[in-house]
Enzyme design. Structure first.
Site, PDB file in Angstrom:
ATOM      1  N   LYS A  54      -8.856  -4.501   3.676  1.00  0.00           N
ATOM      2  CA  LYS A  54      -8.089  -5.591   3.066  1.00  0.00           C
ATOM      3  C   LYS A  54      -8.256  -6.877   3.881  1.00  0.00           C
ATOM      4  O   LYS A  54      -8.462  -7.953   3.318  1.00  0.00           O
ATOM      5  CB  LYS A  54      -6.606  -5.185   2.958  1.00  0.00           C
ATOM      6  CG  LYS A  54      -6.392  -4.134   1.881  1.00  0.00           C
ATOM      7  CD  LYS A  54      -5.033  -3.462   1.934  1.00  0.00           C
ATOM      8  CE  LYS A  54      -4.992  -2.309   0.934  1.00  0.00           C
ATOM      9  NZ  LYS A  54      -3.792  -1.465   1.024  1.00  0.00           N
ATOM     10  N   GLN A  98       1.610  -0.914   4.683  1.00  0.00           N
ATOM     11  CA  GLN A  98       0.694   0.154   4.249  1.00  0.00           C
ATOM     12  C   GLN A  98       1.468   1.478   4.112  1.00  0.00           C
ATOM     13  O   GLN A  98       2.134   1.917   5.040  1.00  0.00           O
ATOM     14  CB  GLN A  98      -0.452   0.291   5.257  1.00  0.00           C
ATOM     15  CG  GLN A  98      -1.535   1.266   4.840  1.00  0.00           C
ATOM     16  CD  GLN A  98      -2.305   0.810   3.591  1.00  0.00           C
ATOM     17  OE1 GLN A  98      -2.626  -0.359   3.424  1.00  0.00           O
ATOM     18  NE2 GLN A  98      -2.584   1.747   2.691  1.00  0.00           N
ATOM     19  N   ASP A 121       2.329  -6.297  -2.970  1.00  0.00           N
ATOM     20  CA  ASP A 121       1.960  -4.932  -3.381  1.00  0.00           C
ATOM     21  C   ASP A 121       2.704  -4.544  -4.666  1.00  0.00           C
ATOM     22  O   ASP A 121       2.371  -3.551  -5.312  1.00  0.00           O
ATOM     23  CB  ASP A 121       2.328  -3.949  -2.255  1.00  0.00           C
ATOM     24  CG  ASP A 121       1.137  -3.136  -1.801  1.00  0.00           C
ATOM     25  OD1 ASP A 121       0.052  -3.285  -2.403  1.00  0.00           O
ATOM     26  OD2 ASP A 121       1.275  -2.345  -0.857  1.00  0.00           O
TER      27      ASP A 121
END
Ligand code: NDP
Length: 291
Positions: A54, A98, A121
């Site tokens: 990312k 994450q 996200d």
């Protein structure tokens, strides 16, 4: 009938180029460089690899990344304080924690701690809640489900009125992708481990989204002629090659190519779209912060 391949890598590259141009234009106009904070808790190698990928893609489009690495034994409070710090940092437009988090940490509370305007996200309960309600618009859509829809849109697939079957009901893929299909006026069936006669249900699908995590579970004779297949499954299986393994989806790809009209391959299908959508969300977060 021979299916056409939906080239997720090419579509993701195209989106990445679009984001890069928009980032360059806003920076040239004197606006702040979009910033993404990645939070990695514990040393899980797969999670560390995803975060690195990312960051690399961010750099390629001119998005600044801020990386925070925290020990697996961090307390819930310390982790939430870190998120609060990032919420308050004007250089950080998007925050990505994450997942999965190490055992003992409350994932929902951490996601809830993220400022909804920085939730790139799309997993904040408010964003997911809005997705589930008619007429309410989430600030951000979760990246992998949004990537599936984008692949359908950019391949010219008509979702309105189509019978869509989603295999899997997870929080990160199955359920949100089903909600997005409903929003696009598809008639959606969600399948899971207790579904009876899975082949019979799958045979009704004009659009099939497979997200179960079982290598090549969906066989050719489960498929309706002309079905469009988005295969999210990413399964590592033994192979007679140099590496000793290869990646396969949840659908028997060779068989699908004979029956379907459009199929995403694994790899180079849904996978690259996840990061592309994250970049798009981070740019959107920076635009929201412009006011
Ligand atoms: P989960 O394990 O969280 O969910 C799997 C879902 O599949 C569950 O809803 C489960 O049902 C259902 N399921 C399991 N076995 C069967 C079965 N035999 N028949 C029908 N349904 C079944 O997985 P994720 O959603 O996280 O991921 C799914 C796949 O997508 C994985 O291969 C993962 O690697 C991949 N993935 C790829 C991404 C990408 O390309 N960027 C991103 C995220 C995931 P139940 O709810 O009843 O247990």
């Amino acid at each position: 009938m021979g299916a056409k391949i939906i080239d997720g890598q090419a579509i993701a590259n195209q989106i990445q180029e679009e984001v890069k141009e928009k980032v360059a234009a806003r920076v040239a106009a004197g606006k702040p460089v979009p910033g993404l904070a990645t939070v990695l808790v514990g040393g899980d190698p797969a999670s560390a690899m995803y975060v690195k990928m990312k960051q690399k893609r961010c750099a390629m489009v001119g998005i600044e990344s801020f990386h925070v690495e925290l020990p697996a034994d961090i307390s819930q409070e310390e982790l939430e304080n870190k998120v609060a710090e990032l919420n308050a940092d004007p250089k950080v437009h998007g925050i990505l924690v994450q997942l999965p988090l190490p055992k003992g940490l409350d994932e929902e509370r951490v996601l809830q701690a993220i400022d909804i305007k920085k939730d790139v996200d799309g997993f904040h309960p408010l964003n997911i809640g809005r997705l589930a309600q008619k007429g309410r618009t989430p600030v951000f859509l979760p990246a992998t489900p949004a990537g599936c829809i984008e692949l359908l849109l950019r391949s010219g697939v008509e979702m309105e009125g189509a019978n869509a079957v989603v295999l899997g009901r997870s929080n990160i893929v199955g359920m949100p992708v089903a909600l997005l299909l409903v929003e696009r006026n598809a008639t959606v069936t969600i399948c899971h481990s207790r579904t009876k006669d899975l082949p019979g249900v799958v045979r009704q699908a004009d659009i099939l989204i497979a997200a179960v995590g079982w290598p090549e579970m969906v066989k050719g004779d489960w498929l309706k002629e002309g079905v469009v297949i988005i295969d999210v499954g990413t399964n590592k299986v033994e192979a007679d090659n140099e590496k000793g393994y290869k990646w396969v989806g949840d659908v028997d790809f060779e068989a699908a190519m004979k029956v379907a009209s459009l199929v995403t391959p694994v790899p180079r299908g849904v996978g690259p779209m996840t990061i592309a959508m994250l970049l798009q969300n981070t740019l959107k977060a920076a635009e929201l912060a412009d006011g």
